[in-house]
Design a protein around this motif. Sequence first.
Motif, PDB file in Angstrom:
ATOM      1  N   ALA A 361       0.817  -1.217   0.000  1.00  0.00           N
ATOM      2  CA  ALA A 361       0.000   0.000   0.000  1.00  0.00           C
ATOM      3  C   ALA A 361       0.849   1.264   0.000  1.00  0.00           C
ATOM      4  CB  ALA A 361      -0.924  -0.005   1.218  1.00  0.00           C
ATOM      5  N   ALA A 362       2.136   1.144   0.367  1.00  0.00           N
ATOM      6  CA  ALA A 362       3.016   2.311   0.396  1.00  0.00           C
ATOM      7  C   ALA A 362       3.550   2.680  -0.985  1.00  0.00           C
ATOM      8  CB  ALA A 362       4.192   2.054   1.341  1.00  0.00           C
ATOM      9  N   VAL A 363       3.466   1.771  -1.946  1.00  0.00           N
ATOM     10  CA  VAL A 363       3.979   2.022  -3.292  1.00  0.00           C
ATOM     11  C   VAL A 363       2.950   2.846  -4.065  1.00  0.00           C
ATOM     12  CG1 VAL A 363       4.811   0.979  -5.428  1.00  0.00           C
ATOM     13  CG2 VAL A 363       5.291  -0.123  -3.224  1.00  0.00           C
ATOM     14  N   ASP A 364       3.400   3.915  -4.692  1.00  0.00           N
ATOM     15  CA  ASP A 364       2.513   4.838  -5.394  1.00  0.00           C
ATOM     16  C   ASP A 364       1.705   4.098  -6.458  1.00  0.00           C
ATOM     17  OD1 ASP A 364       1.326   6.903  -6.875  1.00  0.00           O
ATOM     18  OD2 ASP A 364       3.047   8.227  -6.656  1.00  0.00           O
ATOM     19  N   PRO A 365       0.367   4.128  -6.380  1.00  0.00           N
ATOM     20  CA  PRO A 365      -0.450   3.449  -7.395  1.00  0.00           C
ATOM     21  C   PRO A 365      -0.181   3.952  -8.811  1.00  0.00           C
ATOM     22  CG  PRO A 365      -1.793   4.090  -5.506  1.00  0.00           C
ATOM     23  CD  PRO A 365      -0.451   4.733  -5.321  1.00  0.00           C
ATOM     24  N   ALA A 366       0.242   5.209  -8.941  1.00  0.00           N
ATOM     25  CA  ALA A 366       0.523   5.751 -10.273  1.00  0.00           C
ATOM     26  C   ALA A 366       1.701   5.017 -10.919  1.00  0.00           C
ATOM     27  CB  ALA A 366       0.819   7.248 -10.187  1.00  0.00           C
ATOM     28  N   LEU A 367       2.710   4.653 -10.126  1.00  0.00           N
ATOM     29  CA  LEU A 367       3.850   3.904 -10.659  1.00  0.00           C
ATOM     30  C   LEU A 367       3.425   2.491 -11.034  1.00  0.00           C
ATOM     31  CD1 LEU A 367       6.903   3.639 -11.228  1.00  0.00           C
ATOM     32  CD2 LEU A 367       7.177   2.917  -8.837  1.00  0.00           C
ATOM     33  N   ILE A 368       2.656   1.860 -10.173  1.00  0.00           N
ATOM     34  CA  ILE A 368       2.179   0.503 -10.459  1.00  0.00           C
ATOM     35  C   ILE A 368       1.365   0.491 -11.747  1.00  0.00           C
ATOM     36  CG2 ILE A 368       0.759  -1.393  -9.594  1.00  0.00           C
ATOM     37  CD1 ILE A 368       1.379  -0.393  -6.748  1.00  0.00           C
ATOM     38  N   SER A 369       0.476   1.466 -11.887  1.00  0.00           N
ATOM     39  CA  SER A 369      -0.381   1.535 -13.070  1.00  0.00           C
ATOM     40  C   SER A 369       0.421   1.827 -14.333  1.00  0.00           C
ATOM     41  CB  SER A 369      -1.444   2.617 -12.858  1.00  0.00           C
ATOM     42  OG  SER A 369      -2.232   2.789 -14.012  1.00  0.00           O
ATOM     43  N   ALA A 370       1.368   2.754 -14.250  1.00  0.00           N
ATOM     44  CA  ALA A 370       2.143   3.137 -15.431  1.00  0.00           C
ATOM     45  C   ALA A 370       2.913   1.961 -16.006  1.00  0.00           C
ATOM     46  CB  ALA A 370       3.101   4.270 -15.080  1.00  0.00           C
ATOM     47  N   LEU A 371       3.398   1.067 -15.135  1.00  0.00           N
ATOM     48  CA  LEU A 371       4.220  -0.055 -15.574  1.00  0.00           C
ATOM     49  C   LEU A 371       3.458  -1.378 -15.585  1.00  0.00           C
ATOM     50  CD1 LEU A 371       7.520   0.796 -13.653  1.00  0.00           C
ATOM     51  CD2 LEU A 371       6.944   1.318 -16.028  1.00  0.00           C
ATOM     52  N   ASN A 372       2.170  -1.328 -15.199  1.00  0.00           N
ATOM     53  CA  ASN A 372       1.373  -2.557 -15.073  1.00  0.00           C
ATOM     54  C   ASN A 372       2.141  -3.576 -14.232  1.00  0.00           C
ATOM     55  OD1 ASN A 372      -0.808  -4.311 -15.459  1.00  0.00           O
ATOM     56  ND2 ASN A 372       0.062  -5.166 -17.349  1.00  0.00           N
ATOM     57  N   ALA A 373       2.583  -3.128 -13.074  1.00  0.00           N
ATOM     58  CA  ALA A 373       3.558  -3.861 -12.282  1.00  0.00           C
ATOM     59  C   ALA A 373       2.909  -4.675 -11.168  1.00  0.00           C
ATOM     60  CB  ALA A 373       4.574  -2.895 -11.678  1.00  0.00           C
ATOM     61  N   GLN A 374       3.644  -5.670 -10.716  1.00  0.00           N
ATOM     62  CA  GLN A 374       3.309  -6.452  -9.528  1.00  0.00           C
ATOM     63  C   GLN A 374       4.238  -6.005  -8.406  1.00  0.00           C
ATOM     64  OE1 GLN A 374       3.977 -10.647 -10.098  1.00  0.00           O
ATOM     65  NE2 GLN A 374       3.825 -11.136  -7.913  1.00  0.00           N
ATOM     66  N   VAL A 375       3.694  -5.813  -7.199  1.00  0.00           N
ATOM     67  CA  VAL A 375       4.501  -5.424  -6.046  1.00  0.00           C
ATOM     68  C   VAL A 375       4.846  -6.660  -5.232  1.00  0.00           C
ATOM     69  CG1 VAL A 375       4.620  -4.047  -3.941  1.00  0.00           C
ATOM     70  CG2 VAL A 375       3.470  -3.133  -5.961  1.00  0.00           C
ATOM     71  N   ILE A 376       6.126  -6.821  -4.950  1.00  0.00           N
ATOM     72  CA  ILE A 376       6.608  -7.919  -4.115  1.00  0.00           C
ATOM     73  C   ILE A 376       7.163  -7.317  -2.838  1.00  0.00           C
ATOM     74  CG2 ILE A 376       8.335  -9.741  -3.899  1.00  0.00           C
ATOM     75  CD1 ILE A 376       8.117 -10.171  -6.894  1.00  0.00           C
ATOM     76  N   VAL A 377       6.621  -7.736  -1.713  1.00  0.00           N
ATOM     77  CA  VAL A 377       7.012  -7.184  -0.419  1.00  0.00           C
ATOM     78  C   VAL A 377       7.934  -8.161   0.290  1.00  0.00           C
ATOM     79  CG1 VAL A 377       6.168  -6.434   1.841  1.00  0.00           C
ATOM     80  CG2 VAL A 377       4.902  -5.832  -0.226  1.00  0.00           C
ATOM     81  N   ASP A 378       8.966  -7.608   0.897  1.00  0.00           N
ATOM     82  CA  ASP A 378       9.924  -8.423   1.640  1.00  0.00           C
ATOM     83  C   ASP A 378       9.264  -8.946   2.909  1.00  0.00           C
ATOM     84  OD1 ASP A 378      12.247  -9.605   2.542  1.00  0.00           O
ATOM     85  OD2 ASP A 378      13.017  -7.768   3.436  1.00  0.00           O
ATOM     86  N   GLU A 379       9.088 -10.247   2.979  1.00  0.00           N
ATOM     87  CA  GLU A 379       8.453 -10.866   4.144  1.00  0.00           C
ATOM     88  C   GLU A 379       9.469 -11.533   5.062  1.00  0.00           C
ATOM     89  OE1 GLU A 379       5.446 -10.303   4.651  1.00  0.00           O
ATOM     90  OE2 GLU A 379       4.488  -9.915   2.715  1.00  0.00           O
ATOM     91  N   GLN A 380      10.741 -11.452   4.711  1.00  0.00           N
ATOM     92  CA  GLN A 380      11.789 -12.141   5.485  1.00  0.00           C
ATOM     93  C   GLN A 380      11.895 -11.592   6.904  1.00  0.00           C
ATOM     94  OE1 GLN A 380      13.539 -14.749   4.815  1.00  0.00           O
ATOM     95  NE2 GLN A 380      14.873 -14.667   6.608  1.00  0.00           N
TER      96      GLN A 380
END
Length: 380
Positions: A361-380
Amino acid sequence: MLMNSANPTTEPKVLHANLKRGRLEVEVNASTFDPQALFDFAERRNPKRAFLFVSRVLGRHIPARPSLMAESFNALAAKIPADLPGPVLVIGMAETAVGLGAGVHRALSQTRNDSVYLCSSRHPTGSELFARFEEEHSHASSHLLHLPQDAQTREMMLNARSLVLVDDEASTGNTFINLSRALAEAGLDSIERIVTATLTDWSQDAVRKAMGDHVTSVSLLDGRYTFAEDPTAELPDMPEVGSVAQGDWALDSSRDWGRMGVRQHLDTLAPDLQVTPGERVLVIGTSEFVWRPFLLAERLERAGADVRFSSTSRSPIALGHAIDHALSFSDNYGLGIPNFLYNVAPGQFDRVLICSETPAAAVDPALISALNAQVIVDEQ
């Protein structure tokens, strides 16, 4: 080999760029690889310094193959003297050289089990700080060094007898000098040897001249630069990107990698992610969170995908020269500052993976949308 190192440059070679604020000229004295495979020029949006040397092998401002990046990490590590007294403390400079420092440490640790890696940061974790130093010319001049929380790692750091200071380039050497002095003032008083390790070194041995013969400088390229600034040129407006503070999205120091000091390099990000052979994949690290994403990119490249690695940055750079494309968006730490992604245009890749140490949720939705990207969060 991915870069042409069969005939390293030993004869001086002059390169130049005409920028809006003046003419930048460099003379390359020696280079392990073709100089133009290592770096290019760009123009900062920074009134303190007009120019920037942009690495082609760092995966920060120009997307690069993970295997090419690893080759440069290994080549630089191979130049570090083998007789350094241990323990050896390797420090990578935020934000650009966090991954480079980790790569150099990974290579060095194959033969030195008495080495520890620590990166400087502009993102305080809330844990105890060890030192603070300045990078005067930078768009974000202040750096923090955290005290490792793991007892063995902390002991190795505090008893270090050798320092390896890693950055993408050295222009004047002042940042290395400032860091060395800040460490000494903080109580790191057993240092016998210092090595500065850079991809490109324009400093003309400035650190040794300032600090003494216990300093050695190694690099993939050695040279010098001159910049003839046009005093009539208009200075650029620089966005406010210098924040050194905790943002709205707090960092968990127990899950941190690099700021707290590490000795091992474990590939733990998205372990079940699958790719198809030849799939064009872009893996994007965010700010200082680049090493675990890089290890993921390496794994996907080994699996047969056509992978590039890049990173978001708080560094404001003008379009032109090495910068063909720029995206601007909000940072993913909740600092309210702009971040940038360079030389990545929408539609270039079949899959784009944005890797974050903060929640999706912290990643700007505009960046995700512009690149049609998947966000991977560090769960380690």
